[in-house]
Design a protein around this motif. Structure first.
Motif, PDB file in Angstrom:
ATOM      1  N   ARG A 287      38.767  48.285  53.342  1.00 28.91           N
ATOM      2  CA  ARG A 287      37.910  47.589  54.309  1.00 28.91           C
ATOM      3  C   ARG A 287      37.898  48.263  55.680  1.00 28.91           C
ATOM      4  O   ARG A 287      36.840  48.409  56.284  1.00 28.91           O
ATOM      5  CB  ARG A 287      38.389  46.131  54.448  1.00 28.91           C
ATOM      6  CG  ARG A 287      38.216  45.306  53.180  1.00 28.91           C
ATOM      7  CD  ARG A 287      38.488  43.835  53.428  1.00 28.91           C
ATOM      8  NE  ARG A 287      39.840  43.577  53.869  1.00 28.91           N
ATOM      9  CZ  ARG A 287      40.888  43.437  53.058  1.00 28.91           C
ATOM     10  NH1 ARG A 287      40.717  43.553  51.750  1.00 28.91           N
ATOM     11  NH2 ARG A 287      42.090  43.188  53.530  1.00 28.91           N
ATOM     12  N   ARG A 288      39.027  48.632  56.185  1.00 30.48           N
ATOM     13  CA  ARG A 288      39.098  49.203  57.527  1.00 30.48           C
ATOM     14  C   ARG A 288      38.773  50.687  57.496  1.00 30.48           C
ATOM     15  O   ARG A 288      39.218  51.412  56.600  1.00 30.48           O
ATOM     16  CB  ARG A 288      40.491  48.977  58.116  1.00 30.48           C
ATOM     17  CG  ARG A 288      40.645  49.466  59.540  1.00 30.48           C
ATOM     18  CD  ARG A 288      41.893  48.944  60.200  1.00 30.48           C
ATOM     19  NE  ARG A 288      43.104  49.325  59.493  1.00 30.48           N
ATOM     20  CZ  ARG A 288      44.333  49.130  59.988  1.00 30.48           C
ATOM     21  NH1 ARG A 288      44.489  48.535  61.152  1.00 30.48           N
ATOM     22  NH2 ARG A 288      45.388  49.502  59.292  1.00 30.48           N
ATOM     23  N   SER A 289      38.019  51.162  58.464  1.00 22.82           N
ATOM     24  CA  SER A 289      37.574  52.563  58.462  1.00 22.82           C
ATOM     25  C   SER A 289      38.753  53.525  58.480  1.00 22.82           C
ATOM     26  O   SER A 289      38.741  54.555  57.801  1.00 22.82           O
ATOM     27  CB  SER A 289      36.642  52.828  59.649  1.00 22.82           C
ATOM     28  OG  SER A 289      37.285  52.530  60.875  1.00 22.82           O
ATOM     29  N   ARG A 290      39.791  53.222  59.253  1.00 22.11           N
ATOM     30  CA  ARG A 290      40.970  54.097  59.274  1.00 22.11           C
ATOM     31  C   ARG A 290      41.609  54.185  57.895  1.00 22.11           C
ATOM     32  O   ARG A 290      42.029  55.258  57.449  1.00 22.11           O
ATOM     33  CB  ARG A 290      41.991  53.576  60.285  1.00 22.11           C
ATOM     34  CG  ARG A 290      43.181  54.519  60.485  1.00 22.11           C
ATOM     35  CD  ARG A 290      44.262  53.895  61.327  1.00 22.11           C
ATOM     36  NE  ARG A 290      45.024  52.896  60.570  1.00 22.11           N
ATOM     37  CZ  ARG A 290      46.049  52.200  61.079  1.00 22.11           C
ATOM     38  NH1 ARG A 290      46.383  52.358  62.348  1.00 22.11           N
ATOM     39  NH2 ARG A 290      46.706  51.335  60.339  1.00 22.11           N
ATOM     40  N   ASP A 291      41.677  53.044  57.216  1.00 16.30           N
ATOM     41  CA  ASP A 291      42.264  53.028  55.876  1.00 16.30           C
ATOM     42  C   ASP A 291      41.398  53.769  54.870  1.00 16.30           C
ATOM     43  O   ASP A 291      41.914  54.326  53.889  1.00 16.30           O
ATOM     44  CB  ASP A 291      42.488  51.588  55.415  1.00 16.30           C
ATOM     45  CG  ASP A 291      43.549  50.871  56.234  1.00 16.30           C
ATOM     46  OD1 ASP A 291      44.365  51.570  56.874  1.00 16.30           O
ATOM     47  OD2 ASP A 291      43.557  49.632  56.237  1.00 16.30           O
ATOM     48  N   GLN A 292      40.088  53.781  55.099  1.00 17.70           N
ATOM     49  CA  GLN A 292      39.198  54.541  54.215  1.00 17.70           C
ATOM     50  C   GLN A 292      39.515  56.031  54.305  1.00 17.70           C
ATOM     51  O   GLN A 292      39.576  56.725  53.278  1.00 17.70           O
ATOM     52  CB  GLN A 292      37.748  54.269  54.591  1.00 17.70           C
ATOM     53  CG  GLN A 292      37.293  52.847  54.295  1.00 17.70           C
ATOM     54  CD  GLN A 292      35.970  52.512  54.942  1.00 17.70           C
ATOM     55  OE1 GLN A 292      35.278  53.387  55.479  1.00 17.70           O
ATOM     56  NE2 GLN A 292      35.604  51.237  54.909  1.00 17.70           N
ATOM     57  N   TRP A 293      39.724  56.528  55.526  1.00 18.81           N
ATOM     58  CA  TRP A 293      40.078  57.941  55.693  1.00 18.81           C
ATOM     59  C   TRP A 293      41.431  58.246  55.059  1.00 18.81           C
ATOM     60  O   TRP A 293      41.598  59.269  54.371  1.00 18.81           O
ATOM     61  CB  TRP A 293      40.097  58.303  57.175  1.00 18.81           C
ATOM     62  CG  TRP A 293      38.731  58.499  57.751  1.00 18.81           C
ATOM     63  CD1 TRP A 293      38.055  57.649  58.583  1.00 18.81           C
ATOM     64  CD2 TRP A 293      37.863  59.613  57.533  1.00 18.81           C
ATOM     65  NE1 TRP A 293      36.822  58.158  58.883  1.00 18.81           N
ATOM     66  CE2 TRP A 293      36.670  59.369  58.260  1.00 18.81           C
ATOM     67  CE3 TRP A 293      37.964  60.797  56.803  1.00 18.81           C
ATOM     68  CZ2 TRP A 293      35.609  60.264  58.272  1.00 18.81           C
ATOM     69  CZ3 TRP A 293      36.902  61.687  56.812  1.00 18.81           C
ATOM     70  CH2 TRP A 293      35.748  61.421  57.536  1.00 18.81           C
ATOM     71  N   LEU A 294      42.394  57.364  55.268  1.00 19.39           N
ATOM     72  CA  LEU A 294      43.715  57.577  54.682  1.00 19.39           C
ATOM     73  C   LEU A 294      43.664  57.515  53.157  1.00 19.39           C
ATOM     74  O   LEU A 294      44.360  58.271  52.471  1.00 19.39           O
ATOM     75  CB  LEU A 294      44.694  56.528  55.221  1.00 19.39           C
ATOM     76  CG  LEU A 294      45.070  56.661  56.703  1.00 19.39           C
ATOM     77  CD1 LEU A 294      45.914  55.474  57.142  1.00 19.39           C
ATOM     78  CD2 LEU A 294      45.816  57.967  56.953  1.00 19.39           C
TER      79      LEU A 294
END
Length: 308
Positions: A287-294
């Motif tokens: 859900r979170r954009s930072r988590d998408q990159w990770l």
């Protein structure tokens, strides 16, 4: 047993405990003092050494709102303890089922807000943001209410399970499933992730509230805790690179009936190209954009180090 009421809903609170006597009084008081609802606490106690069982049994003798499930079992973790609660509690006569850790503090309107949110959104599942706090006095607002994605439920929970409130309809359906899968769920490490995944896979509406009505206690004995700081980041990175996260996703997908789904089959076998393709689906998986990159970076790393 409580009776259903349109004005004052009855909520079964499933509380899993283990060596928690130090914090139980404050947590239980905050649950029993919820406004606008009738509450019954069902307590399941993993075999403890600090008097937790005696504390609950004494309270049960004094307060009819406390129901202690038979004691003496060893569950070995919160997930299996919560699964036991879902399997064994009698939810007849209740409107909703909530989940509670042993050491948090609920604000007085937590359950009423959850109930109102479920009704307003036509949903059967609710979770929310939290405020994490430490004994040092430090506190931190933890946002979980990012927009849900197509496949996020296969790769993360909807937030801390202690914020979860679900309809009795969903709880009873899950109860029947869990009673049939006692052995098969032994490898599932996070009950909240499984509950969210099951609900979403079955087409139940889930709302993640952008409001924190729970003080989420952090201490050395937290089994998971809040994902904040470098220590948490390193621990979770190791979990990802070890393949634990994807193995949990694989297990959960299988147990909620998605083992033959086209998307699941596209990555569940592992291998370099499957992991690289999954990396390109990151925006649909967290859900979170930072988590998408990770997530994408983790998939790329697993493509080269291998996923066992």
């Amino acid at each position: 047993m409580p009776s259903l009421s349109n004005d004052v809903p009855s909520i079964a609170v499933c509380l899993a405990a283990f060596n928690g006597v130090r914090y139980l009084q404050q947590q239980v008081d905050s649950i029993l003092n919820q406004t606008g609802v009738n509450v019954t606490i069902f307590a399941s106690i993993d075999r403890s050494m600090d008097g937790t069982e005696a504390w609950f049994l004494n309270l049960q003798a004094l307060d009819s709102r406390i129901v202690v499930l038979p004691t003496g079992e060893t569950f070995g973790g919160a997930a299996q303890n919560f699964f036991r609660l879902l399997r064994d509690c009698d939810f007849s006569g209740f409107d909703y089922v909530a989940f509670a850790d042993q050491d948090d503090i609920w604000l007085p309107g937590k359950l009423t807000r959850a109930k109102d949110s479920l009704i307003e959104n036509g949903a059967d599942g609710y979770s929310s943001d939290v405020v994490a706090f430490w004994e040092s006095g430090k506190s931190l607002y933890i946002k979980k209410s990012f927009a849900q994605r197509k496949w996020d439920y296969l790769f993360e929970s909807a937030g801390p399970g202690c914020t979860f409130v679900i309809s009795c309809k969903l709880a009873v359906e899950m109860q029947r499933v869990l009673q049939q899968k006692i052995g098969e769920l032994a490898q599932i490490g996070l009950h909240d992730w499984f509950i969210y995944a099951y609900a979403r896979a079955r087409g139940y509406q889930w709302v993640i509230d952008g409001y924190a009505s729970l003080m989420y206690r952090q201490h050395a004995k937290n089994q998971v805790g809040v994902n904040a700081g470098w220590v948490a980041f390193v621990w979770r990175a190791r979990q990802v690179l070890s393949g634990w996260g994807l193995n949990q996703a694989r297990l959960i997908a299988g147990q909620i009936g998605l083992h033959d789904d086209v998307f699941v089959r596209s990555w569940v076998g592992g291998g370099r190209w499957r992991m690289l393709r999954l990396a390109f689906q990151a925006a649909n998986c967290r859900r979170r954009s930072r988590d998408q990159w990770l997530f994408a970076l983790s998939c790329v790393a697993l493509a080269f180090v291998g996923w066992k």
